[in-house]
Design a protein around this motif. Structure first.
Motif, PDB file in Angstrom:
ATOM      1  N   UNK A 177     -15.697 -21.684 -74.329  1.00  8.79           N
ATOM      2  CA  UNK A 177     -16.889 -20.841 -74.600  1.00  8.79           C
ATOM      3  C   UNK A 177     -18.201 -21.720 -75.338  1.00  8.79           C
ATOM      4  N   UNK A 178     -17.673 -22.761 -75.960  1.00 14.32           N
ATOM      5  CA  UNK A 178     -18.778 -23.584 -76.691  1.00 14.32           C
ATOM      6  C   UNK A 178     -19.204 -24.692 -75.743  1.00 14.32           C
ATOM      7  N   UNK A 179     -18.720 -24.893 -74.509  1.00 13.13           N
ATOM      8  CA  UNK A 179     -19.118 -26.295 -73.756  1.00 13.13           C
ATOM      9  C   UNK A 179     -20.599 -26.200 -73.469  1.00 13.13           C
ATOM     10  N   UNK A 180     -21.387 -24.930 -73.338  1.00 15.29           N
ATOM     11  CA  UNK A 180     -22.791 -25.066 -72.836  1.00 15.29           C
ATOM     12  C   UNK A 180     -23.578 -25.563 -74.382  1.00 15.29           C
ATOM     13  N   UNK A 181     -23.018 -25.190 -75.377  1.00 12.88           N
ATOM     14  CA  UNK A 181     -23.483 -25.620 -76.786  1.00 12.88           C
ATOM     15  C   UNK A 181     -23.490 -27.302 -76.851  1.00 12.88           C
ATOM     16  N   UNK A 182     -22.108 -27.673 -76.848  1.00 16.91           N
ATOM     17  CA  UNK A 182     -21.891 -28.933 -76.843  1.00 16.91           C
ATOM     18  C   UNK A 182     -22.771 -29.990 -75.854  1.00 16.91           C
ATOM     19  N   UNK A 183     -22.854 -29.479 -74.727  1.00 16.25           N
ATOM     20  CA  UNK A 183     -23.527 -30.433 -73.556  1.00 16.25           C
ATOM     21  C   UNK A 183     -24.993 -30.432 -73.927  1.00 16.25           C
ATOM     22  N   UNK A 184     -25.575 -29.253 -74.325  1.00 21.61           N
ATOM     23  CA  UNK A 184     -26.982 -29.135 -74.842  1.00 21.61           C
ATOM     24  C   UNK A 184     -27.138 -30.230 -75.860  1.00 21.61           C
ATOM     25  N   UNK A 185     -26.228 -30.155 -76.951  1.00 20.48           N
ATOM     26  CA  UNK A 185     -26.510 -31.017 -78.229  1.00 20.48           C
ATOM     27  C   UNK A 185     -26.513 -32.584 -77.577  1.00 20.48           C
ATOM     28  N   UNK A 186     -26.019 -32.803 -76.565  1.00 21.87           N
ATOM     29  CA  UNK A 186     -25.748 -34.162 -75.856  1.00 21.87           C
ATOM     30  C   UNK A 186     -27.111 -34.407 -75.058  1.00 21.87           C
ATOM     31  N   UNK A 187     -27.829 -33.440 -74.799  1.00 23.25           N
ATOM     32  CA  UNK A 187     -29.166 -33.607 -74.051  1.00 23.25           C
ATOM     33  C   UNK A 187     -29.076 -33.088 -72.648  1.00 23.25           C
ATOM     34  N   UNK A 188     -27.675 -32.774 -72.370  1.00 23.25           N
ATOM     35  CA  UNK A 188     -27.872 -32.172 -70.949  1.00 23.25           C
ATOM     36  C   UNK A 188     -28.567 -31.017 -70.514  1.00 23.25           C
ATOM     37  N   UNK A 189     -29.182 -30.946 -69.348  1.00 18.36           N
ATOM     38  CA  UNK A 189     -29.995 -29.913 -68.976  1.00 18.36           C
ATOM     39  C   UNK A 189     -29.316 -28.754 -68.097  1.00 18.36           C
ATOM     40  N   UNK A 190     -28.280 -29.192 -67.626  1.00 16.93           N
ATOM     41  CA  UNK A 190     -27.337 -28.425 -66.869  1.00 16.93           C
ATOM     42  C   UNK A 190     -26.228 -28.813 -66.406  1.00 16.93           C
TER      43      UNK A 190
ATOM     44  N   UNK B 129     -23.348 -16.168 -79.912  1.00 24.55           N
ATOM     45  CA  UNK B 129     -23.849 -16.234 -81.524  1.00 24.55           C
ATOM     46  C   UNK B 129     -25.332 -16.957 -81.177  1.00 24.55           C
ATOM     47  N   UNK B 130     -25.882 -17.117 -80.125  1.00 22.33           N
ATOM     48  CA  UNK B 130     -27.251 -17.793 -79.887  1.00 22.33           C
ATOM     49  C   UNK B 130     -28.069 -16.794 -79.550  1.00 22.33           C
ATOM     50  N   UNK B 131     -28.719 -16.215 -80.556  1.00 19.86           N
ATOM     51  CA  UNK B 131     -29.648 -15.017 -80.162  1.00 19.86           C
ATOM     52  C   UNK B 131     -30.878 -15.539 -79.484  1.00 19.86           C
ATOM     53  N   UNK B 132     -31.364 -16.557 -79.723  1.00 20.44           N
ATOM     54  CA  UNK B 132     -32.557 -17.035 -79.321  1.00 20.44           C
ATOM     55  C   UNK B 132     -32.780 -17.720 -77.777  1.00 20.44           C
ATOM     56  N   UNK B 133     -31.455 -18.290 -77.415  1.00 21.22           N
ATOM     57  CA  UNK B 133     -31.278 -19.011 -76.099  1.00 21.22           C
ATOM     58  C   UNK B 133     -31.660 -20.317 -76.341  1.00 21.22           C
ATOM     59  N   UNK B 134     -31.670 -20.921 -77.512  1.00 22.27           N
ATOM     60  CA  UNK B 134     -32.036 -22.357 -77.717  1.00 22.27           C
ATOM     61  C   UNK B 134     -30.946 -23.245 -77.215  1.00 22.27           C
ATOM     62  N   UNK B 135     -29.753 -22.735 -77.072  1.00 20.02           N
ATOM     63  CA  UNK B 135     -28.804 -23.623 -76.505  1.00 20.02           C
ATOM     64  C   UNK B 135     -28.447 -23.230 -74.789  1.00 20.02           C
ATOM     65  N   UNK B 136     -29.382 -22.254 -74.361  1.00 16.27           N
ATOM     66  CA  UNK B 136     -28.667 -22.072 -72.805  1.00 16.27           C
ATOM     67  C   UNK B 136     -28.786 -23.206 -72.122  1.00 16.27           C
ATOM     68  N   UNK B 137     -27.919 -23.248 -71.011  1.00 16.07           N
ATOM     69  CA  UNK B 137     -28.008 -24.559 -70.413  1.00 16.07           C
ATOM     70  C   UNK B 137     -27.754 -23.732 -68.958  1.00 16.07           C
ATOM     71  N   UNK B 138     -28.410 -24.440 -67.923  1.00 16.88           N
ATOM     72  CA  UNK B 138     -28.380 -24.123 -66.692  1.00 16.88           C
ATOM     73  C   UNK B 138     -26.995 -24.327 -66.070  1.00 16.88           C
ATOM     74  N   UNK B 139     -26.350 -23.542 -65.412  1.00 16.67           N
ATOM     75  CA  UNK B 139     -24.849 -23.652 -64.827  1.00 16.67           C
ATOM     76  C   UNK B 139     -24.777 -23.178 -63.429  1.00 16.67           C
ATOM     77  N   UNK B 140     -24.224 -24.305 -62.544  1.00 20.56           N
ATOM     78  CA  UNK B 140     -24.088 -24.221 -61.169  1.00 20.56           C
ATOM     79  C   UNK B 140     -22.762 -23.992 -60.953  1.00 20.56           C
ATOM     80  N   UNK B 141     -22.071 -22.816 -60.156  1.00 16.89           N
ATOM     81  CA  UNK B 141     -20.671 -22.770 -59.865  1.00 16.89           C
ATOM     82  C   UNK B 141     -20.473 -23.145 -58.329  1.00 16.89           C
TER      83      UNK B 141
END
Length: 127
Positions: free
Chosen positions: A6-19, A47-59
């Motif tokens: 559940x925290x993968x998007x958050x971690x990758x965003x912190x490291x500069x990933x866009x997707x 826990x991210x109400x603003x979407x600041x840590x959103x990351x584009x995800x392709x399945x």
């Protein structure tokens, strides 16, 4: 990375990933996402109400990472483009349709066959 939480998007965003691209999702979930054309989405943490840590995800929509399961919905067609299997490399094609070398005389026919798979795969996304 292998696996996601559940925290993968958050971690990758912190490291500069866009997707990010993910594959290992239960087939029933993939089927539902494909039917709704939601195989691509912005992954947001609860826990991210603003979407600041959103990351584009392709399945990835199909079963596996290998060529027979990535070019389109018909692995017997996609297997014909798995050139690592030429000359029975990697054990040959499980669907008994061996890869064919691309030549000047068959390039148009092979391109149409591959394009058909790409179009079918693309139809699973919003476009």
């Amino acid at each position: 990375p292998f696996g996601y939480s559940p925290t993968m998007a958050d971690i990758l965003k912190d490291y500069g990933f866009e997707g990010m691209l993910i594959q290992r999702v239960h087939y029933a979930i993939k089927k539902t996402l494909a039917e709704r054309k939601h195989l691509e989405f912005m992954w947001r943490q609860t826990y991210d109400e603003t979407g600041q840590q959103d990351i584009f995800t392709h399945v990835m929509p199909f079963y596996s990472y290998d060529v027979p399961h990535t070019c389109g919905p018909d692995p017997s067609v996609c297997c014909q483009f798995d050139f690592a299997r030429l000359d029975r490399g990697y054990g040959g094609c499980p669907w008994h349709k061996e890869p064919k070398r691309i030549t000047k005389s068959n390039v148009a026919e092979r391109a149409k066959l591959l394009l058909d798979q790409y179009q079918k795969k693309a139809s699973l996304y919003r476009g």
